[in-house]
Design a protein around this motif. Structure first.
Motif, short mmCIF file in Angstrom:
data_model
loop_
_atom_site.label_atom_id
_atom_site.label_comp_id
_atom_site.label_asym_id
_atom_site.label_seq_id
_atom_site.Cartn_x
_atom_site.Cartn_y
_atom_site.Cartn_z
N LYS A 182 10.40 23.35 31.67
CA LYS A 182 9.51 22.90 32.90
C LYS A 182 8.13 22.64 32.33
O LYS A 182 7.86 22.87 31.13
N ILE A 183 7.56 21.66 33.26
CA ILE A 183 5.97 21.49 32.89
C ILE A 183 5.22 22.16 33.79
O ILE A 183 5.33 21.75 35.01
N GLN A 184 4.45 23.00 33.44
CA GLN A 184 3.73 24.00 34.39
C GLN A 184 2.34 23.60 34.75
O GLN A 184 1.55 23.53 33.63
N PRO A 185 1.99 23.22 35.80
CA PRO A 185 0.47 22.89 36.09
C PRO A 185 -0.47 24.17 35.97
O PRO A 185 0.12 25.06 36.55
N VAL A 186 -1.32 23.89 35.31
CA VAL A 186 -2.48 25.14 35.05
C VAL A 186 -3.81 24.60 35.35
O VAL A 186 -4.12 23.41 35.20
N MET A 187 -4.78 25.65 35.77
CA MET A 187 -6.05 25.57 36.05
C MET A 187 -6.86 26.84 35.09
O MET A 187 -6.21 27.59 34.68
N VAL A 188 -7.87 26.33 34.54
CA VAL A 188 -8.61 26.97 33.72
C VAL A 188 -9.91 27.59 34.43
O VAL A 188 -10.66 26.75 35.10
N ARG A 189 -9.95 28.66 34.37
CA ARG A 189 -11.17 29.48 35.15
C ARG A 189 -12.14 29.76 34.30
O ARG A 189 -12.20 30.33 33.04
N LEU A 190 -13.12 29.44 34.87
CA LEU A 190 -14.65 29.04 34.08
C LEU A 190 -15.45 30.38 34.84
O LEU A 190 -15.56 30.54 35.92
N ASN A 191 -16.29 30.89 33.71
CA ASN A 191 -17.14 31.80 34.05
C ASN A 191 -18.76 31.07 34.29
O ASN A 191 -19.27 30.54 32.97
N ALA A 192 -18.96 30.53 35.26
CA ALA A 192 -19.97 29.45 35.62
C ALA A 192 -21.43 30.16 35.05
O ALA A 192 -22.07 29.62 35.23
N GLY A 193 -21.34 31.35 35.14
CA GLY A 193 -22.86 32.29 34.74
C GLY A 193 -23.54 32.50 36.23
O GLY A 193 -24.88 32.14 36.15
N ILE A 194 -22.85 32.08 37.44
CA ILE A 194 -23.70 32.14 38.56
C ILE A 194 -23.82 33.33 39.10
O ILE A 194 -22.88 34.09 39.25
N HIS A 195 -25.19 33.87 39.44
CA HIS A 195 -25.35 35.32 39.85
C HIS A 195 -25.41 35.12 41.09
O HIS A 195 -26.35 35.04 41.92
N ALA A 196 -24.41 35.64 41.94
CA ALA A 196 -24.34 35.66 43.63
C ALA A 196 -25.08 36.78 43.84
O ALA A 196 -25.03 37.87 43.29
N SER A 197 -25.80 36.55 45.16
CA SER A 197 -26.34 37.80 45.63
C SER A 197 -25.46 38.28 46.44
O SER A 197 -25.12 38.33 47.59
N THR A 198 -24.65 39.54 45.97
CA THR A 198 -23.84 40.48 46.37
C THR A 198 -23.62 41.61 45.63
O THR A 198 -24.57 41.73 44.36
N HIS A 199 -22.95 42.69 45.90
CA HIS A 199 -22.96 43.88 45.17
C HIS A 199 -22.30 43.65 43.51
O HIS A 199 -21.60 42.77 43.61
N SER A 200 -22.79 44.30 42.74
CA SER A 200 -22.30 43.84 41.34
C SER A 200 -20.88 43.96 41.21
O SER A 200 -20.42 43.51 40.21
N TYR A 201 -20.13 44.80 41.64
CA TYR A 201 -18.82 44.81 41.62
C TYR A 201 -18.12 43.68 42.27
O TYR A 201 -17.00 43.42 42.25
N LEU A 202 -18.74 42.82 43.14
CA LEU A 202 -18.18 41.87 44.03
C LEU A 202 -18.69 40.34 43.31
O LEU A 202 -18.22 39.48 43.60
N ALA A 203 -19.62 40.43 42.54
CA ALA A 203 -19.96 39.48 41.67
C ALA A 203 -18.99 38.91 40.80
O ALA A 203 -19.12 39.85 39.67
N THR A 204 -18.36 37.89 40.60
CA THR A 204 -17.38 37.63 39.64
C THR A 204 -17.55 36.47 38.64
O THR A 204 -16.75 35.83 37.85
N SER A 205 -18.92 36.06 38.51
CA SER A 205 -19.34 34.96 37.89
C SER A 205 -20.48 35.17 37.13
O SER A 205 -20.98 34.32 36.26
#
Length: 476
Positions: A182-205
């Motif tokens: 098969k040919i599997q479609p994939v995406m690449v997850r980037l760590n964009a370095g955006i510091h969202a205003s949320t609890h530190s455990y909920l900020a994933t970038s």
């Protein structure tokens, strides 16, 4: 019965954000409770046309209650809101429900009926989605540590995308797809370095955490993906965190991803950009949570600006709402076991806090202990004319941090046997629930048009003992 002394004035122990009830302490705030929640003439909480006392009589306590009308309407509205907002900027958009918020076979089907795809984060969630009859091409598989078995299963059934979270996964997915022909479609997850205003455990970038690839590593991953015949680069993925109220963070992520995409287009197509989810909801009457339609328009405007500034064309955009769809539709019902007034010393003398212990706790809602999350609470089985008393609703576990609601006002005449209701518990409560102290794992019930039905059955002590290899039901 000892009734703690209450006051017509705010407690000095109350946090600044907690509003003192100026009128009815039992009032339901429309911004927090599910759409069909209301009080009967006798003051009892009713959801979906079914009274709280009837629900606990029929299904036991504690109990997760899902307002089916609320969840279905939010899913359909989210799809429409984002379609409208992105059509206005000339872009195609698609929503995938973030199933980690809450997943059952029925809920997966509700999402599909509303036109949403499904994101899963494990082989177990994938199997629930398949059991619900979700078309595999409408499923995306996430996870920072996907096993070989999970990857092989996803490739086998033909999921629409696998989101790559490490360089090692490139080869693993390519190998599984090649072996399957098969040919599997994939995406690449980037760590964009955006510091969202949320609890530190909920900020994933932010930079120092487990999710995603830096842009330099992503370049290497994408170059390798393009070399492999068994992989197809579908696009770029970013998720900046959870419980986010403002569109600006999504705009910052969009600008970084669109700039990166413009660079990548010289080597081949990048048809899709996924900006994740994490849209916030109101847990407290004082929360100023965004209307999702307004947030969608704000994000679309930020995306349009990013596209213009980077000179890029418009890819297809994907978003992954979860909490904003199922969170407000959930309410947890408890039964009060004990009450304990406690004198708390302070500079202005002693103040009183009423500890109200219920028959659940951190086993059915670990978010207060894990994220310092705040909830509100209301008396659910009757009306009361008693004065407001600052209360802390706690569970029955052997932990001092076993707190369900840290601060709220309840009628001072709250008593054992009363029923309490905590709203906005549809997301991440059942999903994170556990069997600490061998408590039951509560059932999940859907209510709609005066009827109630089980979505997920209660897991009892006998169910738990059945997993103990030394237990013999014949001997007990």
């Amino acid at each position: 019965m000892h009734t703690p002394a209450a006051s017509s004035l705010p407690s000095p122990l109350a946090p600044e954000w907690l509003q003192f009830p100026a009128g009815d302490v039992n009032q339901l705030d429309d911004g927090v409770w599910s759409r069909t929640a209301k009080r009967t003439d006798e003051g009892e909480l009713e959801i979906g046309g079914v009274r709280a006392s009837q629900l606990l009589q029929d299904f036991g306590s504690p109990l997760y209650v899902i307002d089916e009308t609320d969840v279905r309407e939010r899913a359909a509205a989210a799809a429409q809101d984002f379609t409208t907002a992105f059509t206005d900027i000339g872009a195609e958009v698609e929503l995938h429900y973030a199933s980690k918020a809450f997943l059952s076979i029925d809920v997966a089907r509700w999402m599909a009926e509303a036109g949403l795809g499904l994101d899963v984060s494990s082989g177990g969630e994938l199997e629930v989605a398949l059991a619900a009859g979700i078309a595999p091409k409408e499923i995306g598989l996430h996870g920072n540590n996907k096993s070989i078995v999970e990857i092989e299963r996803a490739v086998e059934v033909g999921v629409g995308s696998i989101i790559i979270d490490s360089l090692q996964e490139v080869e693993r997915i390519a190998d599984a797809a090649a072996r399957a022909g098969k040919i599997q479609p994939v995406m690449v997850r980037l760590n964009a370095g955006i510091h969202a205003s949320t609890h530190s455990y909920l900020a994933t970038s932010h930079e120092d955490q487990k999710f995603g690839l830096t842009f330099d590593v992503a370049r290497e991953a994408i170059a390798r993906i393009r070399e492999l015949d068994s992989l197809e680069l579908l696009g770029l993925h970013s998720h900046i965190g959870s419980s986010i109220y403002e569109p600006s963070g999504f705009g910052a992520a969009a600008h970084k991803l669109m700039s990166f995409r413009a660079e990548l287009l010289g080597g081949g197509p990048v048809p899709e950009v996924n900006l994740g989810g994490g849209f916030g909801i109101a847990y407290l009457p004082s929360d100023d949570a965004p209307v999702l339609a307004d947030l969608a328009r704000g994000i679309a405007a930020e995306v349009a600006r990013a596209v213009q500034e980077t000179g890029s064309d418009l890819p297809k955009f994907t978003f992954e709402p979860g909490r904003s769809i199922v969170g407000p539709g959930g309410t947890t019902l408890y039964t009060v076991g004990t009450t304990k007034p406690v004198d708390v010393p302070g500079e202005a003398g002693n103040a009183k806090r009423l500890y109200v212990a219920v028959d659940g706790g951190m086993s059915d809602n670990i978010r207060p202990a894990l994220y310092e999350a705040d909830y509100c609470v209301r008396l659910a089985n009757r009306e009361s004319e008693a004065s407001p008393q600052l209360a802390r609703v706690v569970g029955k576990h052997c932990e001092s941090g076993d707190i369900v609601v840290n601060n709220d006002y309840l009628p001072a005449d709250i008593t054992p046997g009363d029923l309490l209701a905590v709203p906005a518990t549809g997301a991440y409560c059942w999903s994170l629930s556990n069997h600490y102290n061998y408590l039951d794992r509560p059932a999940v019930i859907a209510v709609r048009d005066g009827a109630a039905r089980t979505l997920i059955r209660r897991i009892t002590i006998n169910d738990q003992l059945a997993h103990d290899a030394a237990w013999s039901p014949e001997e007990n």
